[in-house]
Write an enzyme that holds these catalytic residues in place. Sequence first.
Site, PDB file in Angstrom:
ATOM      1  CD  GLU A   1      77.710  50.201  35.378  1.00  0.00           C
ATOM      2  OE1 GLU A   1      78.302  49.120  35.219  1.00  0.00           O
ATOM      3  OE2 GLU A   1      77.195  50.840  34.468  1.00  0.00           O
TER       4      GLU A   1
ATOM      5  CB  CYS B   1      86.218  46.654  38.906  1.00  0.00           C
ATOM      6  SG  CYS B   1      86.305  47.771  37.494  1.00  0.00           S
TER       7      CYS B   1
ATOM      8  CB  CYS C   1      84.245  58.540  30.669  1.00  0.00           C
ATOM      9  SG  CYS C   1      86.037  58.552  30.329  1.00  0.00           S
TER      10      CYS C   1
ATOM     11  CB  CYS D   1      87.252  55.003  24.219  1.00  0.00           C
ATOM     12  SG  CYS D   1      88.693  55.654  25.074  1.00  0.00           S
TER      13      CYS D   1
ATOM     14  CB  CYS E   1      84.167  52.941  26.195  1.00  0.00           C
ATOM     15  SG  CYS E   1      83.968  52.973  27.986  1.00  0.00           S
TER      16      CYS E   1
ATOM     17  CB  SER F   1      93.515  52.086  27.491  1.00  0.00           C
ATOM     18  OG  SER F   1      92.957  51.504  28.637  1.00  0.00           O
TER      19      SER F   1
ATOM     20  CB  CYS G   1      83.342  49.951  31.690  1.00  0.00           C
ATOM     21  SG  CYS G   1      84.641  48.928  31.074  1.00  0.00           S
TER      22      CYS G   1
HETATM   23  N1  SAH Z   1      89.583  55.181  31.457  1.00  0.00           N
HETATM   24  C1  SAH Z   1      90.397  54.050  31.795  1.00  0.00           C
HETATM   25  C2  SAH Z   1      89.576  52.898  32.404  1.00  0.00           C
HETATM   26  C3  SAH Z   1      88.597  52.333  31.403  1.00  0.00           C
HETATM   27  S1  SAH Z   1      87.868  50.748  31.657  1.00  0.00           S
HETATM   28  C4  SAH Z   1      91.150  53.585  30.579  1.00  0.00           C
HETATM   29  O1  SAH Z   1      90.909  54.106  29.503  1.00  0.00           O
HETATM   30  O2  SAH Z   1      92.016  52.739  30.714  1.00  0.00           O
HETATM   31  C5  SAH Z   1      89.117  49.553  31.477  1.00  0.00           C
HETATM   32  C6  SAH Z   1      89.384  49.033  30.063  1.00  0.00           C
HETATM   33  O3  SAH Z   1      88.223  48.519  29.400  1.00  0.00           O
HETATM   34  C7  SAH Z   1      89.954  50.107  29.157  1.00  0.00           C
HETATM   35  O4  SAH Z   1      91.070  49.577  28.484  1.00  0.00           O
HETATM   36  C8  SAH Z   1      88.811  50.356  28.209  1.00  0.00           C
HETATM   37  O5  SAH Z   1      89.223  50.917  26.986  1.00  0.00           O
HETATM   38  C9  SAH Z   1      88.204  48.966  28.058  1.00  0.00           C
HETATM   39  N2  SAH Z   1      86.847  48.951  27.515  1.00  0.00           N
HETATM   40  C10 SAH Z   1      85.898  49.896  27.579  1.00  0.00           C
HETATM   41  N3  SAH Z   1      84.774  49.515  26.947  1.00  0.00           N
HETATM   42  C11 SAH Z   1      85.017  48.276  26.454  1.00  0.00           C
HETATM   43  C12 SAH Z   1      84.236  47.352  25.689  1.00  0.00           C
HETATM   44  N4  SAH Z   1      82.991  47.618  25.325  1.00  0.00           N
HETATM   45  N5  SAH Z   1      84.814  46.179  25.372  1.00  0.00           N
HETATM   46  C13 SAH Z   1      86.084  45.880  25.760  1.00  0.00           C
HETATM   47  N6  SAH Z   1      86.849  46.713  26.481  1.00  0.00           N
HETATM   48  C14 SAH Z   1      86.336  47.905  26.818  1.00  0.00           C
END
Ligand code: SAH
Length: 351
Positions: free
Chosen positions: A92, A105, A112, A116, A119, A216, A335
Amino acid sequence: MRVSHLLNSIDDSLAAWLSARGQGAYRAKQIRQWLFARRAGDFQEMTDLGQALRSELAAEFALWTMSVVRHTQAEDGTEKLLLGLADGGQIECVLLRDEVRRTICISTQVGCGMGCVFCASGLDGLERNLTRGEILEQILRLQRLLKAEERLSHIVVMGMGEPLANLDNLLPALEEASREDGLGISARRITISTVGLPKPMRRLAEAGARYRLAVSLHAPNEAIRRQIVPVGEKVSLAEILAEADHYFDLSGRQLTFEYVLLAGINDGAEHAHELARLLGRRTALVNVIPFNPVSGLPYRTPSSAAQQTFRHILEDHGLAVRFRHKKGDAIDAACGQLRRRTLQQISPVGT
Ligand code: SAH
């Protein structure tokens, strides 16, 4: 013969290919201009190249390698593309409109591997890295959604995947985005977000620390971090902060620390105080992201009262705080969500 992706060869190999056919170096410049500045969608549009050359290019190279599985638009101007890769994966990318800003973005991996727990992108693990051409293709496809008078202004590498686990392909793609004869987007308008991988953070610093870095953090202490960010088992907050500080020293650019707010897990007043102590006097922006619900996951978004309290405590400690302002909710712009919903619709239940 398999055609190759032009966007994988846009640098030196295109020039070499052209010169092997007796074409001058200016041809590569013309092609770059068509792609980056004139937003061409097809070799046939490149009318200052001869017809024979256009046909040869089309026989040798594919300009686009992905298909648009879905294109959604929200009332607030947000647009999202769900793209199908040649080998069947899906990724996406998103275009956000905010006054004069046009921010995109982009994703760096299919799925991934970081895991986390909140996510959507990592729920099924990592499929593979995107190539530099696939990363660049997202940028150019999103640019083509703009009206002629709109200009791409910012890039955030915050889509699917961990960008620092695919630096080999991300860096050349961002190089094209920032080059004057590429998209000309200044490096300070490009932000890379990482879960916090110390070695690649060091490499990014040593590669010139040109881009803005977002880390993050998501937790004020090791125990909570290990619970929600599994890579935290291997990497301590202290190590991550040391690399972030090193990056700041070299780049001079304000760091961003991201903090997803999960009700009952890391959103208490005591967590806000602890986070403020952890960050101390750093020149940093705390980007708080209230949890964006993902179907099937048990986490909850804190109430707005809890969000306000969290914010005020951080501000009282003198930190710069921004709450990520929600855009594109109606189209699952967070995301990994659109991909996940589409995959769930496509696959029979239980597979
Ligand atoms: N892998 C990278 C980019 C991830 S997306 C990273 O970890 O930074 C960007 C941000 O969105 C990251 O901080 C991620 O942890 C957060 N994120 C992912 N899923 C989420 C959700 N369901 N709600 C809020 N933030 C989220």
